[in-house]
Scaffold this active site. Structure first.
Site, PDB file in Angstrom:
ATOM      1  N   TRP A  50     -37.716  13.166   4.786  1.00 43.33           N
ATOM      2  CA  TRP A  50     -37.523  14.226   5.774  1.00 43.33           C
ATOM      3  C   TRP A  50     -38.735  15.155   5.887  1.00 43.33           C
ATOM      4  O   TRP A  50     -38.797  15.974   6.797  1.00 43.33           O
ATOM      5  CB  TRP A  50     -36.287  15.064   5.409  1.00 43.33           C
ATOM      6  CG  TRP A  50     -36.269  15.481   3.955  1.00 43.33           C
ATOM      7  CD1 TRP A  50     -35.561  14.888   2.949  1.00 43.33           C
ATOM      8  CD2 TRP A  50     -37.025  16.542   3.343  1.00 43.33           C
ATOM      9  NE1 TRP A  50     -35.832  15.513   1.748  1.00 43.33           N
ATOM     10  CE2 TRP A  50     -36.720  16.531   1.959  1.00 43.33           C
ATOM     11  CE3 TRP A  50     -37.927  17.503   3.818  1.00 43.33           C
ATOM     12  CZ2 TRP A  50     -37.290  17.436   1.058  1.00 43.33           C
ATOM     13  CZ3 TRP A  50     -38.491  18.396   2.926  1.00 43.33           C
ATOM     14  CH2 TRP A  50     -38.174  18.360   1.569  1.00 43.33           C
ATOM     15  N   ASN A  51     -39.702  15.097   4.968  1.00 43.01           N
ATOM     16  CA  ASN A  51     -40.732  16.149   4.990  1.00 43.01           C
ATOM     17  C   ASN A  51     -41.755  15.955   6.108  1.00 43.01           C
ATOM     18  O   ASN A  51     -42.309  16.922   6.617  1.00 43.01           O
ATOM     19  CB  ASN A  51     -41.412  16.299   3.619  1.00 43.01           C
ATOM     20  CG  ASN A  51     -42.133  15.064   3.162  1.00 43.01           C
ATOM     21  OD1 ASN A  51     -41.877  13.966   3.661  1.00 43.01           O
ATOM     22  ND2 ASN A  51     -43.035  15.217   2.213  1.00 43.01           N
ATOM     23  N   LYS A  72     -34.774   2.925   8.207  1.00 47.97           N
ATOM     24  CA  LYS A  72     -33.743   3.912   7.840  1.00 47.97           C
ATOM     25  C   LYS A  72     -34.429   5.261   7.651  1.00 47.97           C
ATOM     26  O   LYS A  72     -35.121   5.475   6.662  1.00 47.97           O
ATOM     27  CB  LYS A  72     -33.032   3.552   6.539  1.00 47.97           C
ATOM     28  CG  LYS A  72     -31.806   4.444   6.317  1.00 47.97           C
ATOM     29  CD  LYS A  72     -31.460   4.660   4.861  1.00 47.97           C
ATOM     30  CE  LYS A  72     -32.177   5.824   4.238  1.00 47.97           C
ATOM     31  NZ  LYS A  72     -31.829   7.160   4.783  1.00 47.97           N
ATOM     32  N   PRO A  73     -34.259   6.185   8.610  1.00 48.13           N
ATOM     33  CA  PRO A  73     -34.874   7.511   8.440  1.00 48.13           C
ATOM     34  C   PRO A  73     -34.012   8.368   7.526  1.00 48.13           C
ATOM     35  O   PRO A  73     -32.850   8.054   7.272  1.00 48.13           O
ATOM     36  CB  PRO A  73     -34.868   8.067   9.867  1.00 48.13           C
ATOM     37  CG  PRO A  73     -33.682   7.420  10.526  1.00 48.13           C
ATOM     38  CD  PRO A  73     -33.519   6.061   9.881  1.00 48.13           C
ATOM     39  N   ALA A  74     -34.578   9.472   7.059  1.00 44.45           N
ATOM     40  CA  ALA A  74     -33.819  10.409   6.228  1.00 44.45           C
ATOM     41  C   ALA A  74     -32.675  11.004   7.051  1.00 44.45           C
ATOM     42  O   ALA A  74     -32.839  11.310   8.232  1.00 44.45           O
ATOM     43  CB  ALA A  74     -34.732  11.519   5.726  1.00 44.45           C
ATOM     44  N   GLY A  83     -40.953   8.242  -0.543  1.00 41.11           N
ATOM     45  CA  GLY A  83     -39.906   9.105  -1.093  1.00 41.11           C
ATOM     46  C   GLY A  83     -40.168   9.382  -2.554  1.00 41.11           C
ATOM     47  O   GLY A  83     -41.319   9.311  -3.019  1.00 41.11           O
ATOM     48  N   SER A  84     -39.098   9.654  -3.267  1.00 42.36           N
ATOM     49  CA  SER A  84     -39.245  10.073  -4.661  1.00 42.36           C
ATOM     50  C   SER A  84     -39.505   8.869  -5.572  1.00 42.36           C
ATOM     51  O   SER A  84     -39.118   7.739  -5.268  1.00 42.36           O
ATOM     52  CB  SER A  84     -37.983  10.797  -5.111  1.00 42.36           C
ATOM     53  OG  SER A  84     -36.881   9.918  -5.043  1.00 42.36           O
ATOM     54  N   GLU A 123     -44.909   4.724  -1.533  1.00 41.53           N
ATOM     55  CA  GLU A 123     -45.645   5.994  -1.485  1.00 41.53           C
ATOM     56  C   GLU A 123     -44.710   7.015  -2.108  1.00 41.53           C
ATOM     57  O   GLU A 123     -43.768   7.467  -1.469  1.00 41.53           O
ATOM     58  CB  GLU A 123     -45.988   6.309  -0.033  1.00 41.53           C
ATOM     59  CG  GLU A 123     -47.260   7.096   0.123  1.00 41.53           C
ATOM     60  CD  GLU A 123     -46.986   8.572   0.077  1.00 41.53           C
ATOM     61  OE1 GLU A 123     -46.924   9.120  -1.051  1.00 41.53           O
ATOM     62  OE2 GLU A 123     -46.833   9.174   1.137  1.00 41.53           O
ATOM     63  N   LEU A 124     -44.943   7.318  -3.392  1.00 43.62           N
ATOM     64  CA  LEU A 124     -43.955   8.051  -4.184  1.00 43.62           C
ATOM     65  C   LEU A 124     -44.434   9.464  -4.521  1.00 43.62           C
ATOM     66  O   LEU A 124     -45.308  10.003  -3.851  1.00 43.62           O
ATOM     67  CB  LEU A 124     -43.631   7.234  -5.447  1.00 43.62           C
ATOM     68  CG  LEU A 124     -43.236   5.773  -5.155  1.00 43.62           C
ATOM     69  CD1 LEU A 124     -42.995   5.003  -6.439  1.00 43.62           C
ATOM     70  CD2 LEU A 124     -42.026   5.698  -4.246  1.00 43.62           C
ATOM     71  N   CYS A 180     -46.080  15.483  -0.504  1.00 43.71           N
ATOM     72  CA  CYS A 180     -46.323  14.777  -1.768  1.00 43.71           C
ATOM     73  C   CYS A 180     -47.769  14.953  -2.228  1.00 43.71           C
ATOM     74  O   CYS A 180     -48.086  14.662  -3.382  1.00 43.71           O
ATOM     75  CB  CYS A 180     -45.965  13.311  -1.627  1.00 43.71           C
ATOM     76  SG  CYS A 180     -46.735  12.556  -0.203  1.00 43.71           S
ATOM     77  N   GLU A 221     -43.090  17.374  -9.982  1.00 42.70           N
ATOM     78  CA  GLU A 221     -43.446  17.776  -8.624  1.00 42.70           C
ATOM     79  C   GLU A 221     -42.575  18.974  -8.230  1.00 42.70           C
ATOM     80  O   GLU A 221     -41.354  18.895  -8.270  1.00 42.70           O
ATOM     81  CB  GLU A 221     -43.162  16.584  -7.698  1.00 42.70           C
ATOM     82  CG  GLU A 221     -43.734  16.696  -6.330  1.00 42.70           C
ATOM     83  CD  GLU A 221     -43.603  15.383  -5.557  1.00 42.70           C
ATOM     84  OE1 GLU A 221     -42.596  14.678  -5.739  1.00 42.70           O
ATOM     85  OE2 GLU A 221     -44.520  15.071  -4.782  1.00 42.70           O
ATOM     86  N   GLU A 268     -51.759   3.286   3.243  1.00 44.13           N
ATOM     87  CA  GLU A 268     -51.370   3.473   4.638  1.00 44.13           C
ATOM     88  C   GLU A 268     -52.541   4.087   5.392  1.00 44.13           C
ATOM     89  O   GLU A 268     -53.200   4.981   4.900  1.00 44.13           O
ATOM     90  CB  GLU A 268     -50.137   4.384   4.720  1.00 44.13           C
ATOM     91  CG  GLU A 268     -48.933   3.733   4.040  1.00 44.13           C
ATOM     92  CD  GLU A 268     -47.617   4.440   4.299  1.00 44.13           C
ATOM     93  OE1 GLU A 268     -46.668   3.754   4.707  1.00 44.13           O
ATOM     94  OE2 GLU A 268     -47.543   5.651   4.082  1.00 44.13           O
TER      95      GLU A 268
HETATM   96  P1  ADP Z   1     -36.449  13.193  -1.150  1.00 47.96           P
HETATM   97  O1  ADP Z   1     -36.309  13.929  -2.425  1.00 47.96           O
HETATM   98  O2  ADP Z   1     -37.720  13.442  -0.416  1.00 47.96           O
HETATM   99  O3  ADP Z   1     -35.234  13.272  -0.267  1.00 47.96           O
HETATM  100  P2  ADP Z   1     -35.652  10.507  -1.712  1.00 47.96           P
HETATM  101  O4  ADP Z   1     -36.393   9.469  -2.464  1.00 47.96           O
HETATM  102  O5  ADP Z   1     -34.316  10.917  -2.245  1.00 47.96           O
HETATM  103  O6  ADP Z   1     -36.646  11.699  -1.606  1.00 47.96           O
HETATM  104  O7  ADP Z   1     -35.437  10.083  -0.203  1.00 47.96           O
HETATM  105  C1  ADP Z   1     -36.388   9.396   0.566  1.00 47.96           C
HETATM  106  C2  ADP Z   1     -35.678   8.386   1.446  1.00 47.96           C
HETATM  107  O8  ADP Z   1     -35.007   7.459   0.586  1.00 47.96           O
HETATM  108  C3  ADP Z   1     -34.600   8.981   2.348  1.00 47.96           C
HETATM  109  O9  ADP Z   1     -34.562   8.251   3.564  1.00 47.96           O
HETATM  110  C4  ADP Z   1     -33.340   8.741   1.545  1.00 47.96           C
HETATM  111  O10 ADP Z   1     -32.177   8.684   2.341  1.00 47.96           O
HETATM  112  C5  ADP Z   1     -33.645   7.378   0.943  1.00 47.96           C
HETATM  113  N1  ADP Z   1     -32.859   7.042  -0.254  1.00 47.96           N
HETATM  114  C6  ADP Z   1     -32.385   7.863  -1.213  1.00 47.96           C
HETATM  115  N2  ADP Z   1     -31.697   7.154  -2.147  1.00 47.96           N
HETATM  116  C7  ADP Z   1     -31.744   5.848  -1.759  1.00 47.96           C
HETATM  117  C8  ADP Z   1     -31.222   4.622  -2.277  1.00 47.96           C
HETATM  118  N3  ADP Z   1     -30.509   4.587  -3.396  1.00 47.96           N
HETATM  119  N4  ADP Z   1     -31.469   3.475  -1.600  1.00 47.96           N
HETATM  120  C9  ADP Z   1     -32.191   3.506  -0.460  1.00 47.96           C
HETATM  121  N5  ADP Z   1     -32.704   4.616   0.075  1.00 47.96           N
HETATM  122  C10 ADP Z   1     -32.490   5.781  -0.547  1.00 47.96           C
END
Ligand code: ADP
Length: 505
Positions: free
Chosen positions: A175-176, A199-201, A253-254, A275-276, A309, A406, A483
């Protein structure tokens, strides 16, 4: 979780709860986009999206799950052969049109972003331009997928390496940066002939859906780019990683979720780009240009209210200039105006959620409990539970969460060092390796330190390091793959070796 799932009665989610006041209201979509069609969730469920600046309900979006993700993958698979068979020029022309439509609709896309994500409108305008630049760049780079002829080991043979698209790509985005994190995955994938299921946030679906609408208008064929919104990330992610038709997963994401997805992808040996998380050090040496360093810190620490990030996480300052730096930083931060991103007076917006603010506060409390001094801020803002006061911490050390984790918020812990060796050791003392920055006027030191930092990206006297022309990505637990740039194509290409034999007859 800010999104609330509605069970039972069908929501009339084609009617926005809130008027976004767009020039083109038809950019606001509340359904998923599969095989060129806008669709409700199969069970008609929706989830609510709200404005982080004020909690206002923005609308309800189709809550799709594993089954519809599977249908989207089938559509992508069905579209793959024809899309791949198009010439690079034909794909490029469609991407160019998509780029132009994004630029033409920049103001609307920025408004959507600020309302659902919170960042100030000028930052949203900047992100749309930045995101669009990836579409433009890859529309051009997609024409330059060169192979090689290889010197064969036998005289009756010729050896060639060609590059081909990996196939159906799954993309999961955060989402950021609700716009640019999508374009820098989808544009290279489409440019080289892959199809995509995104799949977007769940916090920021409207930016993703608007991008899909513009892709449709640009002539991206049905099934080539699909968007599956939903709040059950594990269900959608489970299908994206389990389904053997998906050949590659690209994720931003994370780190914990990235590790989980890599494990899930192992069962079908999918390629992954990850990209973590980051834990960027920003080192300021005694010989730095302090004005330049100050501008770099303000930008890299506080942009998007600290939610990027590559935000500098640990400010590491040499002892000779430490006190002056802290005083000047406190004065600069006092000028910030946090508020609703639509308000032109706001220099900074809210955090994505109250939970995010609470998590940041817990890290500050941990630091204080271990002996840190709060120079400014240090608490949830009076503006509301989604806002955190810009915070400066001194007397901090490596035992604290603000050193190890972080922060993802407007909190600047200022660490002190004496020697160059200490600064490098401190900077590298983390499992992360995304971005690092340092300020120094010495050329010899600049090369030494740049080469010693264990990071995928190093900014020397600069913190605004990202653009479409550079390879963005991390090492260690910050991920793999790049990227942007000419290297960004490789993440979506396979190398195929062709041996032509029997040539001596
Ligand atoms: P943030 O802390 O930035 O929300 P996340 O890693 O939780 O980081 O989320 C990044 C993306 O990964 C979002 O689109 C979120 O919905 C998705 N996500 C979170 N958990 C899962 C999962 N178990 N499987 C697939 N996608 C996920």
């Amino acid at each position: 979780m800010m999104n609330q799932l509605y069970h039972g009665a069908h929501q009339d989610h084609r009617v926005a709860t809130m008027d976004f006041q767009l020039n083109d209201p038809s950019l606001l979509k509340y359904q998923g986009f599969i095989d060129g069609r806008w669709l409700d969730a199969a069970d008609t469920q929706t989830f609510a999206v709200s404005n982080p600046a004020n909690g206002q309900h923005l609308g309800d979006v189709a809550n799709m799950g594993a089954a519809q993700t599977g249908i989207a993958i089938e559509a992508a698979q069905a579209a793959q052969t024809a899309w791949q068979a198009e010439s690079a020029q034909a794909r490029s022309a469609i991407l160019e049109r998509w780029h132009q439509l994004v630029i033409d609709n920049q103001a609307d896309l920025a408004r959507i972003m600020t309302i659902e994500q919170g960042k100030p409108l000028c930052e949203s305008m900047g992100e749309i331009a930045y995101g669009a630049a990836f579409i433009k760049w890859f529309s051009e780079e997609g024409k330059r997928v060169y192979g090689s002829t290889l010197p064969a080991a036998q005289s009756d043979r010729r050896a060639i390496a060609i590059k081909q698209p990996v196939g159906v790509v799954a993309a999961i985005t955060p989402w950021n940066f609700p716009h640019a994190m999508i374009t820098r995955k989808v544009a290279p994938a489409l440019a080289v002939g892959c199809t995509v299921v995104l799949k977007p946030a769940a916090e920021t679906p409207f930016s993703a859906l608007a991008l899909a609408e513009l892709a449709r208008r640009a002539g991206v064929p049905a099934g080539v780019f699909n968007v599956v919104p939903g709040i059950d990330a594990a269900a959608i992610g489970g299908e994206l990683t389990r389904n053997p038709r998906v050949r590659k997963l690209t994720f931003t994401g994370s780190t914990p979720v990235g590790k989980l997805l890599m494990q899930q992808c192992a069962a079908t040996v999918k390629r992954t780009s990850m990209e973590l998380g980051g834990n960027a050090p920003l080192i300021i040496f005694d010989d730095a240009d302090l004005n330049m360093a100050m501008a770099g810190v303000l930008l890299s620490k506080f942009r998007n209210s600290g939610q990027t990030c590559i935000c500098s996480n640990r400010i590491i300052v040499q002892d000779g200039i430490y006190d002056e730096f802290v005083t000047r930083l406190a004065a600069a931060v006092a000028e910030f105006r946090f508020g609703d991103g639509l308000d032109a007076a706001s220099t900074h917006g809210p955090l994505i959620s109250a939970q995010a603010a609470a998590g940041i506060h817990a890290k500050v409390e941990d630091a204080v409990a271990r002996g840190a001094n709060v120079v400014s801020g240090g608490r949830i803002s009076d503006l509301g539970s989604h806002f955190y006061e810009p915070t400066i911490l001194t007397n901090v050390d490596h035992t604290m969460a603000v050193f190890r984790e972080e922060i993802f918020g407007p909190v600047a812990p200022i660490f002190k060092f004496s020697t160059e060796e200490q600064a490098i050791a401190m900077a590298n003392d983390t499992e992360f390796g995304l971005a690092a920055y340092f300020y120094s006027e010495s050329i010899a030191r600049s090369w030494r330190v740049a080469e010693a930092l264990e990071y995928g990206m190093v900014g020397v006297n600069e913190t605004a390091i990202s653009s479409e022309v550079i390879p963005f990505g991390g090492i260690k637990e910050s991920g793999q793959g790049r990227e942007g740039s000419k290297f960004g194509l490789d993440d979506y290409l396979e190398i195929k070796y062709i041996c032509m034999g029997g040539l001596n007859r």
